[in-house]
Design a protein around this motif. Structure first.
Motif, short mmCIF file in Angstrom:
data_model
loop_
_atom_site.label_atom_id
_atom_site.label_comp_id
_atom_site.label_asym_id
_atom_site.label_seq_id
_atom_site.Cartn_x
_atom_site.Cartn_y
_atom_site.Cartn_z
N SER A 178 0.83 -1.21 0.00
CA SER A 178 0.00 0.00 0.00
C SER A 178 0.87 1.26 0.00
CB SER A 178 -0.97 0.01 1.18
OG SER A 178 -0.27 -0.02 2.40
N ASP B 162 2.16 1.69 -3.52
CA ASP B 162 1.07 2.20 -4.37
C ASP B 162 0.95 3.71 -4.24
OD1 ASP B 162 0.50 -0.34 -5.27
OD2 ASP B 162 -1.24 -0.62 -3.95
N THR C 240 3.24 5.99 -6.43
CA THR C 240 3.00 6.18 -7.86
C THR C 240 2.43 7.56 -8.16
OG1 THR C 240 0.79 5.19 -7.75
CG2 THR C 240 2.64 3.72 -8.25
#
Length: 131
Positions: free
Chosen positions: A100, A103, A106
């Motif tokens: 997480s 993520d 990004t």
């Protein structure tokens, strides 16, 4: 974890210093260093103009770490002479907390914020939405 380093000689020195900060056994430190070197041989770990993301997944790790490291002056990585930020990931297999956080990275605004040399630990936690 946020680690700011001064007087880093080169990328190899940077890797070694980061692994040392984990305070693991000499054997595990050596194993992690080899794994990072092997990952480098697979291809570039540069994820942004000034950012690299070295990463290792190993069930030998007692826990997972995501380390944002900044150096006081740019270093050479591959063809780039101006790497200032490393996102070092040392993960146990299938660790959802690391997934997480990665993520979140990004997001272009997060990536840019990580390159701020005045980034504080609290700002890092806010960026990764864990603080």
């Amino acid at each position: 974890m946020l680690i700011k380093l001064v007087d880093v000689k080169d990328y190899s020195d940077w890797r070694r210093l980061i692994i040392k900060k984990l305070m693991l056994s000499d054997e595990l430190n050596a194993d992690l260093l080899v794994q990072l070197q092997e990952r480098d041989r697979l291809g570039s770990i540069q994820v942004d103009e000034h950012v690299i993301m070295p990463h290792v997944v190993s069930n030998k790790l007692p826990k997972s770490w995501l380390i944002i490291s900044q150096v006081d002056r740019p270093i050479k990585y591959g063809t780039s002479n101006d790497i200032t930020t490393g996102i070092y990931i040392f993960s146990r297999p299938k660790d959802s907390s690391i997934s997480s956080s990665v993520d979140c990275l990004t997001d272009e605004s997060v990536m840019k914020a990580l390159q701020n040399p005045k980034l504080s630990y609290q700002q890092l936690m806010d960026l990764l939405r864990v603080g």
